[in-house]
Design a protein around this motif. Structure first.
Motif, PDB file in Angstrom:
ATOM      1  N   ALA A   1       6.142 -12.295  46.074  1.00  0.00           N
ATOM      2  CA  ALA A   1       5.488 -13.012  44.994  1.00  0.00           C
ATOM      3  C   ALA A   1       5.606 -12.226  43.840  1.00  0.00           C
ATOM      4  O   ALA A   1       5.419 -12.679  42.664  1.00  0.00           O
ATOM      5  CB  ALA A   1       4.258 -13.278  45.371  1.00  0.00           C
ATOM      6  N   HIS A   2       5.584 -10.751  43.849  1.00  0.00           N
ATOM      7  CA  HIS A   2       5.566 -10.143  42.617  1.00  0.00           C
ATOM      8  C   HIS A   2       6.866 -10.337  41.924  1.00  0.00           C
ATOM      9  O   HIS A   2       6.961 -10.205  40.536  1.00  0.00           O
ATOM     10  CB  HIS A   2       5.571  -8.587  43.111  1.00  0.00           C
ATOM     11  CG  HIS A   2       4.230  -8.155  43.502  1.00  0.00           C
ATOM     12  ND1 HIS A   2       2.995  -8.245  42.435  1.00  0.00           N
ATOM     13  CD2 HIS A   2       3.498  -7.767  44.515  1.00  0.00           C
ATOM     14  CE1 HIS A   2       1.964  -7.711  43.263  1.00  0.00           C
ATOM     15  NE2 HIS A   2       2.284  -7.292  44.305  1.00  0.00           N
ATOM     16  N   TYR A   3       8.056 -10.445  42.572  1.00  0.00           N
ATOM     17  CA  TYR A   3       9.098 -11.023  41.825  1.00  0.00           C
ATOM     18  C   TYR A   3       9.141 -12.146  41.201  1.00  0.00           C
ATOM     19  O   TYR A   3       9.351 -12.540  39.870  1.00  0.00           O
ATOM     20  CB  TYR A   3      10.285 -11.162  42.733  1.00  0.00           C
ATOM     21  CG  TYR A   3      10.798  -9.698  43.324  1.00  0.00           C
ATOM     22  CD1 TYR A   3      11.266  -8.555  42.454  1.00  0.00           C
ATOM     23  CD2 TYR A   3      11.102  -9.671  44.595  1.00  0.00           C
ATOM     24  CE1 TYR A   3      11.607  -7.439  43.062  1.00  0.00           C
ATOM     25  CE2 TYR A   3      11.638  -8.232  45.151  1.00  0.00           C
ATOM     26  CZ  TYR A   3      11.830  -7.173  44.329  1.00  0.00           C
ATOM     27  OH  TYR A   3      12.197  -6.162  44.795  1.00  0.00           O
TER      28      TYR A   3
ATOM     29  N   GLY B   1       9.781 -18.997  45.542  1.00  0.00           N
ATOM     30  CA  GLY B   1      10.158 -19.394  44.501  1.00  0.00           C
ATOM     31  C   GLY B   1      11.073 -18.376  43.709  1.00  0.00           C
ATOM     32  O   GLY B   1      10.840 -17.980  42.421  1.00  0.00           O
ATOM     33  N   THR B   2      11.721 -17.543  44.542  1.00  0.00           N
ATOM     34  CA  THR B   2      12.513 -16.409  43.819  1.00  0.00           C
ATOM     35  C   THR B   2      13.615 -16.021  44.834  1.00  0.00           C
ATOM     36  O   THR B   2      13.628 -16.569  45.963  1.00  0.00           O
ATOM     37  CB  THR B   2      11.524 -15.068  43.847  1.00  0.00           C
ATOM     38  OG1 THR B   2      12.110 -14.122  43.201  1.00  0.00           O
ATOM     39  CG2 THR B   2      11.317 -14.296  45.273  1.00  0.00           C
ATOM     40  N   ARG B   3      14.506 -15.290  44.510  1.00  0.00           N
ATOM     41  CA  ARG B   3      15.547 -15.079  45.322  1.00  0.00           C
ATOM     42  C   ARG B   3      15.224 -13.634  46.125  1.00  0.00           C
ATOM     43  O   ARG B   3      14.263 -12.880  45.915  1.00  0.00           O
ATOM     44  CB  ARG B   3      16.758 -14.407  44.514  1.00  0.00           C
ATOM     45  CG  ARG B   3      16.846 -13.261  43.738  1.00  0.00           C
ATOM     46  CD  ARG B   3      18.197 -12.902  43.003  1.00  0.00           C
ATOM     47  NE  ARG B   3      18.085 -11.648  42.222  1.00  0.00           N
ATOM     48  CZ  ARG B   3      18.249 -10.458  42.595  1.00  0.00           C
ATOM     49  NH1 ARG B   3      18.433 -10.314  43.850  1.00  0.00           N
ATOM     50  NH2 ARG B   3      18.180  -9.326  41.962  1.00  0.00           N
TER      51      ARG B   3
ATOM     52  N   LEU C   1      14.650 -14.668  57.510  1.00  0.00           N
ATOM     53  CA  LEU C   1      13.151 -14.710  57.442  1.00  0.00           C
ATOM     54  C   LEU C   1      12.539 -14.430  56.061  1.00  0.00           C
ATOM     55  O   LEU C   1      11.916 -15.161  55.408  1.00  0.00           O
ATOM     56  CB  LEU C   1      12.160 -13.925  58.539  1.00  0.00           C
ATOM     57  CG  LEU C   1      10.662 -13.964  58.400  1.00  0.00           C
ATOM     58  CD1 LEU C   1      10.121 -15.503  58.460  1.00  0.00           C
ATOM     59  CD2 LEU C   1      10.121 -13.006  59.311  1.00  0.00           C
ATOM     60  N   VAL C   2      13.343 -13.181  55.655  1.00  0.00           N
ATOM     61  CA  VAL C   2      12.578 -12.835  54.127  1.00  0.00           C
ATOM     62  C   VAL C   2      13.305 -13.732  53.272  1.00  0.00           C
ATOM     63  O   VAL C   2      12.672 -14.199  52.240  1.00  0.00           O
ATOM     64  CB  VAL C   2      13.467 -11.493  53.789  1.00  0.00           C
ATOM     65  CG1 VAL C   2      13.296 -11.243  52.199  1.00  0.00           C
ATOM     66  CG2 VAL C   2      12.779 -10.344  54.819  1.00  0.00           C
ATOM     67  N   ASP C   3      14.487 -14.320  53.394  1.00  0.00           N
ATOM     68  CA  ASP C   3      15.288 -15.368  52.489  1.00  0.00           C
ATOM     69  C   ASP C   3      14.432 -16.628  52.461  1.00  0.00           C
ATOM     70  O   ASP C   3      13.939 -17.253  51.480  1.00  0.00           O
ATOM     71  CB  ASP C   3      16.586 -15.779  53.127  1.00  0.00           C
ATOM     72  CG  ASP C   3      17.647 -14.787  52.918  1.00  0.00           C
ATOM     73  OD1 ASP C   3      17.329 -13.691  52.176  1.00  0.00           O
ATOM     74  OD2 ASP C   3      18.587 -14.854  53.540  1.00  0.00           O
ATOM     75  N   GLU C   4      13.905 -17.164  53.752  1.00  0.00           N
ATOM     76  CA  GLU C   4      12.968 -18.152  53.857  1.00  0.00           C
ATOM     77  C   GLU C   4      11.837 -18.017  52.898  1.00  0.00           C
ATOM     78  O   GLU C   4      11.331 -19.094  52.383  1.00  0.00           O
ATOM     79  CB  GLU C   4      12.704 -18.529  55.346  1.00  0.00           C
ATOM     80  CG  GLU C   4      12.018 -20.046  55.424  1.00  0.00           C
ATOM     81  CD  GLU C   4      11.954 -20.288  57.197  1.00  0.00           C
ATOM     82  OE1 GLU C   4      11.276 -21.554  57.245  1.00  0.00           O
ATOM     83  OE2 GLU C   4      12.509 -19.595  57.807  1.00  0.00           O
ATOM     84  N   VAL C   5      11.188 -16.947  53.077  1.00  0.00           N
ATOM     85  CA  VAL C   5       9.851 -16.748  52.523  1.00  0.00           C
ATOM     86  C   VAL C   5      10.146 -16.686  50.991  1.00  0.00           C
ATOM     87  O   VAL C   5       9.495 -17.117  50.104  1.00  0.00           O
ATOM     88  CB  VAL C   5       9.211 -15.367  52.987  1.00  0.00           C
ATOM     89  CG1 VAL C   5       7.942 -14.959  52.077  1.00  0.00           C
ATOM     90  CG2 VAL C   5       8.840 -15.143  54.421  1.00  0.00           C
TER      91      VAL C   5
ATOM     92  N   ALA D   1      -0.244 -13.196  43.643  1.00  0.00           N
ATOM     93  CA  ALA D   1       0.690 -12.816  44.867  1.00  0.00           C
ATOM     94  C   ALA D   1      -0.179 -13.273  46.139  1.00  0.00           C
ATOM     95  O   ALA D   1       0.640 -13.647  47.135  1.00  0.00           O
ATOM     96  CB  ALA D   1       1.081 -11.485  44.842  1.00  0.00           C
ATOM     97  N   ASP D   2      -1.338 -12.981  46.231  1.00  0.00           N
ATOM     98  CA  ASP D   2      -2.259 -13.420  47.299  1.00  0.00           C
ATOM     99  C   ASP D   2      -2.215 -15.031  47.620  1.00  0.00           C
ATOM    100  O   ASP D   2      -1.860 -15.318  48.490  1.00  0.00           O
ATOM    101  CB  ASP D   2      -3.594 -12.969  47.019  1.00  0.00           C
ATOM    102  CG  ASP D   2      -3.990 -11.427  47.214  1.00  0.00           C
ATOM    103  OD1 ASP D   2      -2.882 -10.854  47.736  1.00  0.00           O
ATOM    104  OD2 ASP D   2      -4.992 -10.948  46.633  1.00  0.00           O
ATOM    105  N   ARG D   3      -2.322 -15.611  46.448  1.00  0.00           N
ATOM    106  CA  ARG D   3      -2.270 -17.241  46.531  1.00  0.00           C
ATOM    107  C   ARG D   3      -0.936 -17.789  47.003  1.00  0.00           C
ATOM    108  O   ARG D   3      -0.744 -18.557  47.785  1.00  0.00           O
ATOM    109  CB  ARG D   3      -2.536 -17.830  44.878  1.00  0.00           C
ATOM    110  CG  ARG D   3      -2.559 -18.932  45.115  1.00  0.00           C
ATOM    111  CD  ARG D   3      -3.139 -19.695  43.652  1.00  0.00           C
ATOM    112  NE  ARG D   3      -4.507 -19.238  43.533  1.00  0.00           N
ATOM    113  CZ  ARG D   3      -5.332 -19.474  42.458  1.00  0.00           C
ATOM    114  NH1 ARG D   3      -4.835 -20.409  41.385  1.00  0.00           N
ATOM    115  NH2 ARG D   3      -6.681 -19.071  42.653  1.00  0.00           N
TER     116      ARG D   3
END
Length: 428
Positions: free
Chosen positions: A214-216, A162-164, A153-157, A287-289
């Motif tokens: 999203a912070h990454y 747009g990050t690893r 799930l984390v991978d999919e998110v 990150a919210d967006r």
């Protein structure tokens, strides 16, 4: 177990309007805002905190306007970010100079004085050097083999924003979530606060993951290797040169010698905070967006609402721990043996919090502005920014069977964290 609602009715002391509320929470008047914020924020402890408040107020509403008109909708590598990077490199250069100077003293000067001076310089370099993060001790750590569905799930998110993905997940008792790094290679770490995770809907959980990852993706310089480690180093330096309390004799001389280094380090730290404040606030809005684009706008807004009640959840958890402690050691052991029930009661309590308490928190947040948190825009502004734009559909969905599998993978960690909470350990 459903929570008991304590309905209360009374006239408003200010305007006389009828107040209907739940006695478990602050009673307030929606007509005139009487008692909407009875607990005023604590005064700032020092000039670093005051500087942060000033910068947060300056940038908060301005950035909201930019996000709403579209001019702040992407990460920027502006002059402030470049200057912050240069200052951060200068911080690390001090450590390098100390290390090189120490080696030179030992090798070139030799003798007793050279060795002593070299050892002192090397010790200072070691003390002031940035430390790579480590996996926290005493908290459950999950790797891919431990929780394949959760990591999937984390991978999919991560792919959606747009990050690893992350390399490890720590589960703790905080009412929060965060991303950081650990190890010399900078492996990625997700910290998942179980109390917050438990009260969220599946859609809100995806929004939470989307926001953190999203912070990454946004390249948030505050958490970057160069600037983030420099801020941590300066914070350590500033702590080291704090005046010794109740100083006498030689300690008063040491305190006097600390004055100039403390002013220099404090000024350096304030300047770094000033240069990164605006970028940090923008990173939160972005990150919210991305969270909204990943989990849907209603889910991201729902997450914002849940963040309004974290203080109430903390009070409830501490109350549960105190009740277990007051009943004696044997009762505490029985409570920890049935720790899994804690999450059912917590979820029921969160579900029983009425809408008027959420509204009170929104109005109190609007009054306080940035007085509480200098690293995030106020929650009411973040929520307004999400709802003002076009509603986004969900890019990632959490099906019921997958949610059940993830619950099984988290079962042992849930129990361990619940036991820690019942012993009064509420992680920050």
């Amino acid at each position: 177990m459903p929570a008991i609602v304590e309905e209360t009715v009374q006239p408003c002391p200010e305007c006389g309007s009828e107040i209907r509320g739940d006695g478990r929470f602050t009673l307030w008047c929606a007509a005139c805002d009487w008692n909407v914020d009875p607990s005023e924020p604590q005064p700032d402890a020092g000039r670093l905190e005051r500087a942060g408040r000033v910068l947060a107020r300056r940038h908060g509403e301005q950035l909201l306007g930019e996000m709403l008109d579209g001019s702040g909708g992407r990460p920027r590598r502006d002059v402030s970010a470049v200057a912050a990077t240069v200052l951060a490199l200068a911080v690390h250069a001090v450590t390098v100079v100390l290390a090189v100077g120490g080696l030179w003293c030992v090798v070139a000067l030799g003798g007793g004085i050279g060795v002593v001076a070299g050892v002192v310089l090397l010790a200072l370099a070691w003390l002031l050097a940035p430390r790579p993060g480590r996996l926290p001790e005493g908290r459950p750590v999950l790797l891919r083999a431990d929780a394949p569905e959760l990591f999937a799930l984390v991978d999919e998110v991560a792919g959606a924003v747009g990050t690893r993905s992350v390399d490890a997940i720590v589960v703790d008792g905080s009412i929060n979530a965060a991303v950081t790094s650990y190890g010399i290679r900078g492996r990625r770490l997700l910290v998942l606060g179980m109390p917050l995770w438990e009260i969220l809907t599946p859609e809100e959980r995806i929004a939470l993951l989307g926001h953190e990852l999203a912070h990454y993706a946004n390249g948030d310089i505050r958490n970057g290797l160069v600037v983030g480690s420099a801020v941590r180093s300066l914070t350590v330096w500033h702590h080291i040169v704090q005046p010794l309390p109740h100083a006498t004799g030689l300690e008063m001389i040491v305190n006097a010698l600390y004055v100039l280094p403390r002013l220099l380090i404090g000024g350096w730290l304030i300047l770094l905070i000033r240069l990164t404040s605006r970028a940090g606030m923008r990173a939160e809005y972005l990150a919210d967006r991305l969270a909204a684009r990943t989990a849907s706008t209603p889910a991201a807004a729902g997450l914002m609402d849940r963040l309004l009640i974290t203080e109430a959840l903390g009070v409830w958890l501490r109350t549960e721990a105190n009740r277990a402690a007051l009943r004696g050691p044997r009762s505490t052991r029985r409570a920890t043996d049935r720790a899994g029930e804690l999450w059912e009661r917590l979820t029921a309590y969160a579900a029983s919090i009425p809408e008027h308490e959420y509204e009170r928190q929104r109005r109190a947040g609007a009054r306080r502005g940035h007085q509480v948190d200098t690293t995030h825009p106020p929650t009411h502004l973040r929520r307004a920014c999400l709802l003002a734009g076009q509603s986004e559909p969900a890019a990632v969905a959490l099906q019921a069977h997958r949610s059940d599998l993830i619950a099984v993978e988290l079962a042992a960690a849930r129990t361990e964290v619940a036991r820690r909470l019942l012993r009064g350990v509420l992680d920050d």
